[in-house]
Design a protein around this motif. Sequence first.
Motif, mmCIF file in Angstrom:
data_model
loop_
_atom_site.group_PDB
_atom_site.id
_atom_site.type_symbol
_atom_site.label_atom_id
_atom_site.label_comp_id
_atom_site.label_asym_id
_atom_site.label_seq_id
_atom_site.Cartn_x
_atom_site.Cartn_y
_atom_site.Cartn_z
ATOM 1 N N ALA A 41 0.816 -1.223 0.000
ATOM 2 C CA ALA A 41 0.000 0.000 0.000
ATOM 3 C C ALA A 41 0.846 1.268 0.000
ATOM 4 N N GLY A 42 2.052 1.200 0.507
ATOM 5 C CA GLY A 42 2.927 2.370 0.521
ATOM 6 C C GLY A 42 3.206 2.923 -0.863
ATOM 7 N N ARG A 43 3.118 2.085 -1.869
ATOM 8 C CA ARG A 43 3.315 2.560 -3.245
ATOM 9 C C ARG A 43 2.226 3.560 -3.633
ATOM 10 N N ARG A 44 1.004 3.367 -3.093
ATOM 11 C CA ARG A 44 -0.101 4.282 -3.385
ATOM 12 C C ARG A 44 -0.060 5.527 -2.499
ATOM 13 N N VAL A 45 0.486 5.400 -1.291
ATOM 14 C CA VAL A 45 0.465 6.487 -0.315
ATOM 15 C C VAL A 45 1.647 7.440 -0.481
ATOM 16 N N PHE A 46 2.822 6.908 -0.824
ATOM 17 C CA PHE A 46 4.045 7.713 -0.872
ATOM 18 C C PHE A 46 4.566 7.830 -2.303
ATOM 19 N N SER A 47 4.859 9.051 -2.708
ATOM 20 C CA SER A 47 5.387 9.281 -4.060
ATOM 21 C C SER A 47 6.848 8.887 -4.172
ATOM 22 N N SER A 48 7.493 8.683 -3.047
ATOM 23 C CA SER A 48 8.936 8.423 -3.022
ATOM 24 C C SER A 48 9.301 6.946 -3.029
ATOM 25 N N VAL A 49 8.330 6.074 -3.138
ATOM 26 C CA VAL A 49 8.600 4.626 -3.167
ATOM 27 C C VAL A 49 8.768 4.216 -4.623
ATOM 28 N N HIS A 50 10.015 3.875 -4.997
ATOM 29 C CA HIS A 50 10.311 3.563 -6.398
ATOM 30 C C HIS A 50 10.949 2.192 -6.588
ATOM 31 N N GLU A 51 11.066 1.416 -5.535
ATOM 32 C CA GLU A 51 11.712 0.107 -5.660
ATOM 33 C C GLU A 51 10.898 -0.790 -6.584
ATOM 34 N N GLY A 52 11.615 -1.612 -7.319
ATOM 35 C CA GLY A 52 10.946 -2.542 -8.208
ATOM 36 C C GLY A 52 10.229 -3.632 -7.437
ATOM 37 N N PRO A 53 9.299 -4.313 -8.117
ATOM 38 C CA PRO A 53 8.576 -5.404 -7.464
ATOM 39 C C PRO A 53 9.444 -6.655 -7.358
ATOM 40 N N ILE A 54 9.132 -7.477 -6.403
ATOM 41 C CA ILE A 54 9.853 -8.753 -6.248
ATOM 42 C C ILE A 54 9.481 -9.648 -7.421
ATOM 43 N N ASP A 55 10.474 -10.076 -8.164
ATOM 44 C CA ASP A 55 10.225 -10.949 -9.314
ATOM 45 C C ASP A 55 11.140 -12.170 -9.315
ATOM 46 N N VAL A 56 11.763 -12.419 -8.169
ATOM 47 C CA VAL A 56 12.653 -13.563 -8.039
ATOM 48 C C VAL A 56 12.551 -14.079 -6.609
ATOM 49 N N ALA A 57 12.612 -15.384 -6.446
ATOM 50 C CA ALA A 57 12.581 -15.984 -5.105
ATOM 51 C C ALA A 57 14.012 -16.136 -4.597
ATOM 52 N N GLU A 69 24.708 -9.636 3.956
ATOM 53 C CA GLU A 69 24.862 -10.244 2.632
ATOM 54 C C GLU A 69 23.769 -9.807 1.668
ATOM 55 N N ASP A 70 24.114 -9.811 0.406
ATOM 56 C CA ASP A 70 23.200 -9.505 -0.688
ATOM 57 C C ASP A 70 22.627 -10.833 -1.190
ATOM 58 N N GLY A 71 21.602 -10.770 -2.042
ATOM 59 C CA GLY A 71 21.051 -11.973 -2.655
ATOM 60 C C GLY A 71 20.162 -12.780 -1.733
ATOM 61 N N VAL A 72 19.530 -12.111 -0.765
ATOM 62 C CA VAL A 72 18.626 -12.801 0.164
ATOM 63 C C VAL A 72 17.307 -12.032 0.265
ATOM 64 N N ASP A 73 16.317 -12.710 0.814
ATOM 65 C CA ASP A 73 15.028 -12.093 1.140
ATOM 66 C C ASP A 73 15.042 -11.829 2.641
ATOM 67 N N LEU A 74 15.206 -10.580 3.014
ATOM 68 C CA LEU A 74 15.295 -10.177 4.413
ATOM 69 C C LEU A 74 13.881 -10.068 4.979
ATOM 70 N N VAL A 75 13.570 -10.814 6.046
ATOM 71 C CA VAL A 75 12.211 -10.824 6.595
ATOM 72 C C VAL A 75 12.213 -10.533 8.091
ATOM 73 N N GLY A 76 11.131 -9.895 8.541
ATOM 74 C CA GLY A 76 10.978 -9.620 9.965
ATOM 75 C C GLY A 76 10.079 -8.436 10.223
ATOM 76 N N TYR A 77 10.027 -8.037 11.493
ATOM 77 C CA TYR A 77 9.266 -6.859 11.912
ATOM 78 C C TYR A 77 10.175 -5.638 12.065
ATOM 79 N N PHE A 78 11.450 -5.825 12.356
ATOM 80 C CA PHE A 78 12.467 -4.770 12.383
ATOM 81 C C PHE A 78 12.191 -3.681 13.425
ATOM 82 N N GLN A 79 11.711 -4.078 14.583
ATOM 83 C CA GLN A 79 11.413 -3.102 15.624
ATOM 84 C C GLN A 79 12.348 -3.226 16.819
ATOM 85 N N SER A 80 13.501 -3.793 16.596
ATOM 86 C CA SER A 80 14.513 -3.899 17.639
ATOM 87 C C SER A 80 15.464 -2.709 17.550
#
Length: 172
Positions: A41-57, A69-80
Amino acid sequence: MFTCSSVGHFGRWGNSLFQYAAARVAAESIGAELRIPAAWAGRRVFSSVHEGPIDVALPQVSEQEWSGEDGVDLVGYFQSERWVSRFSRRRLRKWLVPREQVEGPAVAVHKRRSDYVGNDYYAVVSDASYERVLARIAPEGEVRHYHCEARTDPHRDFLEIAAARVILRSNS
């Protein structure tokens, strides 16, 4: 390139803002291209979100295990502290520019009830507590907005709350 598939998929709107900001911090720290979910939804709310969509697993790595490291899918809540300490107002204002400028109320009250009431893990701020504070800070006749989960557009609520002079918030 790395992805952050949890943006918009773990928790609610507020959680997705932490996820997006952490993914941006991580990408910048290693000079990597970031990809996020196309439907966030941030893509609709913020004009500054320009990252491409996920197209690779990519292989998933949790926020606790990520070591740069690069080449990973970083997941979490990130509130630490590890993640939040890397945010700054300057960065967040640059990354989260609203598409629509709204006029906020003098005082915005954000209440969270649905998943907090009856859950012993969370404290719920009482209506009486909000009213006591409002009686002290809001002059008679000043506009008071209550932004509750009953509203149908949490993204509009977010923009209005962010534009308020004074914000009283729940613990979420």
